[in-house]
Design a protein around this motif. Structure first.
Motif, PDB file in Angstrom:
ATOM      1  N   LEU A   1       5.633  -2.214   7.545  1.00 52.62           N
ATOM      2  CA  LEU A   1       6.745  -2.800   6.807  1.00 52.62           C
ATOM      3  C   LEU A   1       7.341  -3.994   7.532  1.00 52.62           C
ATOM      4  N   SER A   2       7.372  -3.939   8.852  1.00 47.21           N
ATOM      5  CA  SER A   2       7.887  -5.074   9.619  1.00 47.21           C
ATOM      6  C   SER A   2       7.074  -6.334   9.344  1.00 47.21           C
ATOM      7  N   GLN A   3       5.754  -6.182   9.283  1.00 45.39           N
ATOM      8  CA  GLN A   3       4.898  -7.317   8.965  1.00 45.39           C
ATOM      9  C   GLN A   3       5.148  -7.812   7.545  1.00 45.39           C
ATOM     10  N   VAL A   4       5.271  -6.872   6.598  1.00 43.97           N
ATOM     11  CA  VAL A   4       5.534  -7.240   5.205  1.00 43.97           C
ATOM     12  C   VAL A   4       6.854  -8.002   5.097  1.00 43.97           C
ATOM     13  N   TYR A   5       7.883  -7.518   5.769  1.00 45.77           N
ATOM     14  CA  TYR A   5       9.189  -8.170   5.690  1.00 45.77           C
ATOM     15  C   TYR A   5       9.148  -9.581   6.284  1.00 45.77           C
ATOM     16  N   SER A   6       8.354  -9.771   7.327  1.00 53.63           N
ATOM     17  CA  SER A   6       8.246 -11.113   7.903  1.00 53.63           C
ATOM     18  C   SER A   6       7.553 -12.062   6.926  1.00 53.63           C
ATOM     19  N   GLU A   7       6.594 -11.545   6.166  1.00 53.04           N
ATOM     20  CA  GLU A   7       5.905 -12.360   5.163  1.00 53.04           C
ATOM     21  C   GLU A   7       6.835 -12.691   3.998  1.00 53.04           C
ATOM     22  N   LEU A   8       7.652 -11.722   3.601  1.00 54.43           N
ATOM     23  CA  LEU A   8       8.630 -11.990   2.546  1.00 54.43           C
ATOM     24  C   LEU A   8       9.608 -13.079   2.975  1.00 54.43           C
ATOM     25  N   LYS A   9      10.051 -13.007   4.211  1.00 54.08           N
ATOM     26  CA  LYS A   9      11.009 -13.989   4.720  1.00 54.08           C
ATOM     27  C   LYS A   9      10.410 -15.391   4.742  1.00 54.08           C
ATOM     28  N   ALA A  10       9.127 -15.481   5.074  1.00 50.09           N
ATOM     29  CA  ALA A  10       8.478 -16.788   5.210  1.00 50.09           C
ATOM     30  C   ALA A  10       7.993 -17.346   3.881  1.00 50.09           C
TER      31      ALA A  10
ATOM     32  N   ARG B   1       0.842  -1.190   0.000  1.00 51.93           N
ATOM     33  CA  ARG B   1       0.000   0.000   0.000  1.00 51.93           C
ATOM     34  C   ARG B   1       0.881   1.244   0.000  1.00 51.93           C
ATOM     35  N   GLY B   2       0.640   2.133  -0.971  1.00 51.42           N
ATOM     36  CA  GLY B   2       1.466   3.326  -1.086  1.00 51.42           C
ATOM     37  C   GLY B   2       1.438   4.201   0.145  1.00 51.42           C
ATOM     38  N   SER B   3       0.294   4.266   0.808  1.00 54.57           N
ATOM     39  CA  SER B   3       0.174   5.110   2.004  1.00 54.57           C
ATOM     40  C   SER B   3       0.956   4.566   3.182  1.00 54.57           C
ATOM     41  N   GLN B   4       1.377   3.299   3.094  1.00 54.96           N
ATOM     42  CA  GLN B   4       2.084   2.661   4.206  1.00 54.96           C
ATOM     43  C   GLN B   4       3.565   2.426   3.908  1.00 54.96           C
ATOM     44  N   LYS B   5       4.048   2.996   2.814  1.00 53.24           N
ATOM     45  CA  LYS B   5       5.414   2.672   2.389  1.00 53.24           C
ATOM     46  C   LYS B   5       6.497   3.152   3.339  1.00 53.24           C
ATOM     47  N   ASN B   6       6.156   4.071   4.254  1.00 51.09           N
ATOM     48  CA  ASN B   6       7.125   4.545   5.241  1.00 51.09           C
ATOM     49  C   ASN B   6       6.693   4.221   6.669  1.00 51.09           C
ATOM     50  N   ASN B   7       5.729   3.318   6.810  1.00 48.44           N
ATOM     51  CA  ASN B   7       5.199   2.917   8.119  1.00 48.44           C
ATOM     52  C   ASN B   7       5.989   1.715   8.627  1.00 48.44           C
ATOM     53  N   ALA B   8       6.777   1.930   9.681  1.00 49.18           N
ATOM     54  CA  ALA B   8       7.689   0.886  10.174  1.00 49.18           C
ATOM     55  C   ALA B   8       6.936  -0.356  10.634  1.00 49.18           C
ATOM     56  N   THR B   9       5.790  -0.176  11.291  1.00 47.52           N
ATOM     57  CA  THR B   9       5.026  -1.323  11.793  1.00 47.52           C
ATOM     58  C   THR B   9       4.486  -2.157  10.632  1.00 47.52           C
TER      59      THR B   9
ATOM     60  N   GLU C   1      16.704  -1.905   3.146  1.00 46.21           N
ATOM     61  CA  GLU C   1      16.039  -2.914   3.974  1.00 46.21           C
ATOM     62  C   GLU C   1      15.805  -4.200   3.202  1.00 46.21           C
ATOM     63  N   LEU C   2      15.392  -4.087   1.961  1.00 44.44           N
ATOM     64  CA  LEU C   2      15.168  -5.267   1.143  1.00 44.44           C
ATOM     65  C   LEU C   2      16.484  -5.964   0.802  1.00 44.44           C
ATOM     66  N   SER C   3      17.509  -5.190   0.471  1.00 41.51           N
ATOM     67  CA  SER C   3      18.811  -5.774   0.127  1.00 41.51           C
ATOM     68  C   SER C   3      19.350  -6.614   1.270  1.00 41.51           C
ATOM     69  N   SER C   4      19.207  -6.113   2.484  1.00 43.88           N
ATOM     70  CA  SER C   4      19.724  -6.842   3.653  1.00 43.88           C
ATOM     71  C   SER C   4      18.995  -8.159   3.871  1.00 43.88           C
ATOM     72  N   ARG C   5      17.821  -8.285   3.272  1.00 44.65           N
ATOM     73  CA  ARG C   5      17.021  -9.506   3.395  1.00 44.65           C
ATOM     74  C   ARG C   5      17.086 -10.366   2.138  1.00 44.65           C
ATOM     75  N   GLY C   6      17.892  -9.944   1.173  1.00 44.50           N
ATOM     76  CA  GLY C   6      18.008 -10.700  -0.066  1.00 44.50           C
ATOM     77  C   GLY C   6      16.787 -10.594  -0.958  1.00 44.50           C
ATOM     78  N   LYS C   7      15.999  -9.542  -0.784  1.00 46.93           N
ATOM     79  CA  LYS C   7      14.805  -9.314  -1.590  1.00 46.93           C
ATOM     80  C   LYS C   7      15.008  -8.082  -2.471  1.00 46.93           C
ATOM     81  N   ARG C   8      14.135  -7.931  -3.480  1.00 44.96           N
ATOM     82  CA  ARG C   8      14.386  -6.933  -4.525  1.00 44.96           C
ATOM     83  C   ARG C   8      13.258  -5.916  -4.616  1.00 44.96           C
ATOM     84  N   LEU C   9      13.586  -4.782  -5.232  1.00 45.78           N
ATOM     85  CA  LEU C   9      12.655  -3.660  -5.283  1.00 45.78           C
ATOM     86  C   LEU C   9      12.322  -3.282  -6.718  1.00 45.78           C
ATOM     87  N   VAL C  10      11.031  -3.091  -6.976  1.00 43.15           N
ATOM     88  CA  VAL C  10      10.545  -2.524  -8.228  1.00 43.15           C
ATOM     89  C   VAL C  10       9.813  -1.234  -7.872  1.00 43.15           C
ATOM     90  N   ILE C  11      10.059  -0.180  -8.632  1.00 42.21           N
ATOM     91  CA  ILE C  11       9.420   1.114  -8.391  1.00 42.21           C
ATOM     92  C   ILE C  11       8.499   1.439  -9.562  1.00 42.21           C
TER      93      ILE C  11
END
Length: 383
Positions: A72-81, A62-70, A115-125
Motif C-alpha cells: 500500500l505504501s508503494q501504491v500511495y506513492s504512485e497515487l501522489k505522483a 490486488r485484493g490479496s494485498q489490500k491490507n499489506n502495508a508495504t 488513508e486515502l482521505s488523508s491524501r485527498g484520494k477516493r475509494l470505490v468498493i
C-alpha cells in the motif's frame, strides 16, 4: 451537538438592519455552522440527492494485498505522483465483510478510507459475489437449506471442471441478506466525502455445473436489479455501479432497467476487438453487445469501464487479436465507451499505465481527459 440559530431571532424586526452588520452576522453564522459539520459529511448542498462526482482514473489494487502495508505504501506513492489518478477500487468478497449473520467487519475498509482521505484520494468498493478460483463467497451461515447453500459451482464455458462459485441470487433469502449488507454499508459510508462508489461484480453467471431452470435464471437477474434499486436508496449521494458483460439476450432489458435506476454502467473488461461485446444488432440477431449501450446511454448514467489484466495482453479474450498499447486502451475507453471513470487494474503493466496517465493530456486535463459532465440521471453532482 446541534445548534439551531435563526437569523430572525438575532435581527431586529422593527427597523432595517445596517448592511455591514447584516453581512457580518451572516459570516458569523456560516463559520459556526461549518464548525459543527461532521468531518465525514458530504459537502453542503441545496439538493439532498446530489451525488459525489470526481470522474477520472482509478487504480484497482490486488485484493490479496489490500491490507499489506508495504504494498500500500508503494501504491500511495504512485497515487501522489499521478494527479490523474483520483483514487482506487478495492474488492472484497461478501464473506470478508459479513462474519456471521448481521455481524459486519468493515475495519479494512475504514483503514483504507482514512488513508486515502488523508491524501485527498477516493475509494470505490466492489462487493464480489462470484469467484474464479473455487473460493467460497457467501458467509458460512448461508450454507443451509434456507439459502439453498447460498452459492453454486461454475466452470469455464465448454467444460465441467469447477473453477469458481456464484451466489444463488434467485433465492429470496439470499437476496435479502445481500440487501442487508448494502444497507449497513450505505449507513456507514454514503455521507463520507471520499467514499466515491459501490459496485457489484459482472453480470455473467458462469457456466453452472448443475443446470439451472429458466425460472432460476430469470429470478437471478430480476433480483440483481432489485438489489441495485435498494443500493440507490442506501447510497443516495454515492455512485452505484453494475459490471455488465453477458448474456447478450438479456442486456436490452437489464441495462435499460439500470438506466432507469440511475446505476453506473461498468464492464469487467475493456477488450478493443471482442466481438461479443461489440456486436451490433441485426435482423437475425437483435441482441447487441454491451459496448453499444455506452454510446446509447452516455450522458444519462455514468460510464465506468474496467481494464483487467487480460486487456493489457490482447484485444480479444481468446488471444487472437493483438497486444494493445496503454494509449490505445485509453482512447477506446474514452472515445468509444465515453468513459467518465476508468478503473485500471494494477498489474505488471502499471508502470506503462502511470507513464500514460502522466502525459499532459491526462495530467493537466479535467477528469484526466475523460468526460467530466454530471450525468442527467443525477439531479446534481458535488465535487
Amino acid at each position: 451537538m446541534n445548534i439551531n440559530i435563526h437569523i430572525s431571532h438575532l435581527t431586529p424586526t422593527t427597523s432595517k438592519p445596517n448592511d455591514m452588520a447584516h453581512k457580518l452576522l451572516i459570516a458569523i453564522l456560516l463559520c459556526i455552522s461549518m464548525m459543527y459539520v461532521p468531518s465525514g459529511a458530504v459537502a453542503a448542498t441545496s439538493d439532498p440527492t446530489a451525488v459525489k462526482w470526481h470522474p477520472g482514473h482509478y487504480y484497482i489494487i490486488r485484493g490479496s494485498q489490500k491490507n499489506n502495508a508495504t504494498y500500500l505504501s508503494q501504491v500511495y506513492s504512485e497515487l501522489k505522483a499521478t494527479p490523474a489518478l483520483k483514487g482506487m477500487m478495492i474488492r472484497y468478497f461478501w464473506n470478508d465483510l459479513e462474519k456471521s449473520k448481521g455481524v459486519y467487519d468493515f475495519s479494512s475498509i475504514d483503514k483504507r478510507l482514512a488513508e486515502l482521505s488523508s491524501r485527498g484520494k477516493r475509494l470505490v468498493i466492489q462487493v464480489q459475489t462470484k469467484s474464479f478460483n473455487k473460493r467460497q463467497v457467501v458467509p458460512n451461515y448461508m450454507k443451509t437449506a434456507e439459502y439453498e447453500g447460498g452459492e453454486f459451482d461454475i466452470s469455464d464455458y465448454g467444460n465441467k471442471v469447477v473453477t469458481g462459485r456464484n451466489i444463488k441470487l434467485w433465492n429470496l433469502q439470499v437476496q435479502n441478506r445481500l440487501t442487508a449488507l448494502f444497507r449497513a454499508m450505505g449507513k456507514r459510508y454514503n455521507s463520507h466525502p471520499y467514499f466515491e462508489g459501490i459496485s457489484m461484480i459482472e453480470s455473467a453467471m458462469g457456466e453452472p455445473i448443475k443446470p439451472l431452470t429458466k425460472t432460476q435464471v430469470t429470478n437471478f437477474y430480476n433480483n440483481k436489479i432489485i438489489v441495485q434499486k435498494q443500493m440507490r436508496l442506501f447510497f443516495p449521494n454515492t455512485m452505484t455501479i453494475q459490471e455488465v458483460n453477458y448474456p447478450r439476450p438479456i442486456l436490452a432489458s437489464f441495462v435499460g432497467r439500470l438506466k432507469n435506476i440511475g446505476t453506473a454502467l461498468s464492464s469487467p473488461d475493456t477488450f478493443i476487438e471482442e466481438k461479443g461485446l461489440l456486436f451490433e444488432a441485426t435482423k437475425y440477431d437483435p441482441n447487441q453487445g454491451v459496448y453499444n449501450y455506452y454510446s446509447e446511454f452516455a450522458g444519462t448514467i455514468p460510464m465506468v469501464p474496467t481494464v483487467m489484466s487480460n486487456n493489457y495482453k490482447n484485444t480479444k479474450g481468446d488471444g487472437t487479436g493483438y497486444v494493445p498499447t496503454i494509449s490505445q486502451i485509453l482512447a477506446f475507453a474514452r472515445d468509444t465507451l465515453n468513459a467518465n471513470y476508468i478503473f485500471w487494474t494494477r498489474e505488471k503493466h502499471y508502470a506503462k499505465v502511470l507513464e500514460v496517465l502522466n502525459w499532459k493530456g491526462q495530467r493537466n486535463a479535467p477528469a484526466g481527459g475523460l468526460n467530466p459532465k454530471c450525468p442527467s440521471a443525477y439531479s446534481s453532482c458535488t465535487s
